[in-house]
Motif scaffolding. Structure first.
Motif, short mmCIF file in Angstrom:
data_model
loop_
_atom_site.label_atom_id
_atom_site.label_comp_id
_atom_site.label_asym_id
_atom_site.label_seq_id
_atom_site.Cartn_x
_atom_site.Cartn_y
_atom_site.Cartn_z
N ALA A 296 0.85 -1.19 0.00
CA ALA A 296 0.00 0.00 0.00
C ALA A 296 0.88 1.24 0.00
CB ALA A 296 -0.93 0.00 1.21
N GLY A 297 0.31 2.36 -0.46
CA GLY A 297 1.06 3.60 -0.48
C GLY A 297 0.27 4.72 -1.11
N HIS A 298 0.96 5.79 -1.44
CA HIS A 298 0.39 6.97 -2.09
C HIS A 298 1.15 7.16 -3.39
CE1 HIS A 298 -0.35 11.65 -1.72
NE2 HIS A 298 -0.86 11.14 -2.82
N PHE A 299 0.45 7.17 -4.53
CA PHE A 299 1.15 7.34 -5.79
C PHE A 299 0.64 8.56 -6.54
CE2 PHE A 299 -2.41 4.73 -7.40
CZ PHE A 299 -2.72 5.37 -8.59
N THR A 300 1.53 9.14 -7.32
CA THR A 300 1.21 10.29 -8.16
C THR A 300 1.99 10.17 -9.46
OG1 THR A 300 3.03 11.61 -7.23
CG2 THR A 300 0.88 11.82 -6.16
N TYR A 301 1.57 10.97 -10.44
CA TYR A 301 2.27 11.00 -11.73
C TYR A 301 2.50 12.45 -12.15
CZ TYR A 301 1.68 6.02 -12.91
OH TYR A 301 1.76 4.66 -12.94
N VAL A 302 3.61 12.66 -12.86
CA VAL A 302 3.84 13.89 -13.60
C VAL A 302 4.25 13.51 -15.02
CG1 VAL A 302 4.53 15.22 -11.58
CG2 VAL A 302 6.29 14.10 -12.98
N GLU A 303 4.16 14.46 -15.93
CA GLU A 303 4.65 14.28 -17.29
C GLU A 303 5.93 15.09 -17.46
OE1 GLU A 303 1.74 15.36 -20.17
OE2 GLU A 303 0.22 13.96 -19.42
#
Length: 354
Positions: A296-303
């Motif tokens: 489990a965790g916290h995920f994010t994305y950038v371009e």
């Protein structure tokens, strides 16, 4: 960098047509033999990159106990994953090639030759004088084998360790460095060259003129998984003789090929502020803790400036020894402190052996 911590490359996402066959090939030929999690579920948070609809998928995160990042092996189950409608060439926009580290590049080359793998180039030297070669998997993904002295465990094998970087096609070095150098910490230019290069000639587009720059980080990585993930590098390439195409143009994230480059981090709020200040806002944010069944965790994305996807994961829970339900809550630890080596080694007890 600011107050966030980057532990290293956690994994490279690879879209495939058969997740189990890919996992077997990667563990046999690349040593990616420890499944951290395996889950069949719906990808409901990647809507900007999946046509605005949740999509079902089967994913396995596999790591190599010699060290390096992992592979997130990813297969659509609700649709047939699409290949690019053209043959991607060096310098096309996005993640072109994964770099795999080796203790002895020559020995790995000999082993792969004996196994009859699809080696694309003869053993050569990169612009820094290091031995290297390229190999293709059965799903048309290209890997570069590169030397490294950053290891968690050295096993008596010529198999490589995990991924320690990527070759990424871009249009402008300075714009790209605002992400890769200023945010991800690759602040050391190992080389910056222009021309045609012998080490690239075996790969599609490798016979054409390009600009290439290899970046590494001057400061050692910190954080829970830094001893396992180790040092890494990115190589940015600009095509000079043609207009580059976007590798994922008119396709979904999760389709065939390299879908993202993922970093294990701590301090997501501070990272978000830094990314926004430099013009790289989060395009996907799981907000709270996502659950992958065993992790489990916290995920994010950038371009990046040319739309290559960079993922950040702040790990909250990770399985250490699944057989006895030993899971570690990382939210209760000092984020700068590496995990004890015995804990990281214990992850190898779930290794799949053929």
């Amino acid at each position: 960098m600011s107050n966030y911590i980057i532990s290293g490359i956690q994994q490279i996402g690879i879209g495939v047509s058969d997740v189990q066959a890919a996992f077997k090939w990667y563990r046999q030929n690349f040593g990616m033999s420890v499944p951290v999690f395996e889950e069949a579920a719906e990808a409901a948070l990647m809507l900007p990159y999946t046509g605005g609809e949740p999509r079902s998928r089967h994913a396995i995160l596999a790591i190599n106990m010699q060290g390096g990042g992992g592979f997130e092996i990813w297969q659509y189950t609700s649709r047939t994953p699409e290949a690019p409608k053209f043959t991607p060439q060096l310098g096309d926009l996005g993640i072109n090639i994964a770099k795999m580290k080796s203790k002895d590049v020559e020995a790995t080359y000999e082993l792969f030759n004996k196994r009859g793998l699809n080696i694309l180039s003869e053993l050569s030297k990169d612009p820094d004088g290091n031995p290297t070669f390229f190999v293709k998997d059965p799903w048309d993904n290209i890997f570069q084998i590169v030397p490294s002295d950053s290891w968690f465990q050295k096993r008596k094998t010529a198999l490589p360790g995990g991924p320690n970087g990527a070759i990424i096609g871009v249009t402008d070095f300075e714009k790209a460095k605002s992400l890769y150098s200023d945010i991800l910490g690759y602040d050391t230019v190992v080389y910056e060259k222009e021309g045609t290069f012998d080490d690239l000639k075996g790969i599609p587009g490798g016979d054409k003129k390009v600009k290439r720059t290899l970046l590494r980080h001057s400061k050692p990585r910190a954080g829970a998984f830094s001893p396992l993930l180790g040092a890494s590098e990115v190589e940015l390439v600009i095509a000079l003789e043609r207009k580059p195409k976007k590798i994922f143009e008119n396709r979904f994230w999760g389709d065939l090929g390299y879908i993202h480059l993922c970093y294990d981090i701590n301090g997501m709020a501070d990272l978000k502020e830094t990314c926004e200040s430099k013009g790289f806002p989060f395009t996907v944010d799981s907000a709270n803790s996502f659950d992958m069944g065993e992790a489990a965790g916290h995920f994010t994305y950038v371009e990046d400036p040319d739309a290559a996807l960079i993922e950040f994961v702040e790990t909250h829970k990770v399985p250490i020894m699944k057989k006895i339900s030993w899971y570690l809550n990382l939210q209760k630890r000092d984020p700068k402190k590496p995990l004890p080596r015995f804990m990281l080694k214990a992850m190898g007890l779930s290794e799949v052996k053929d």
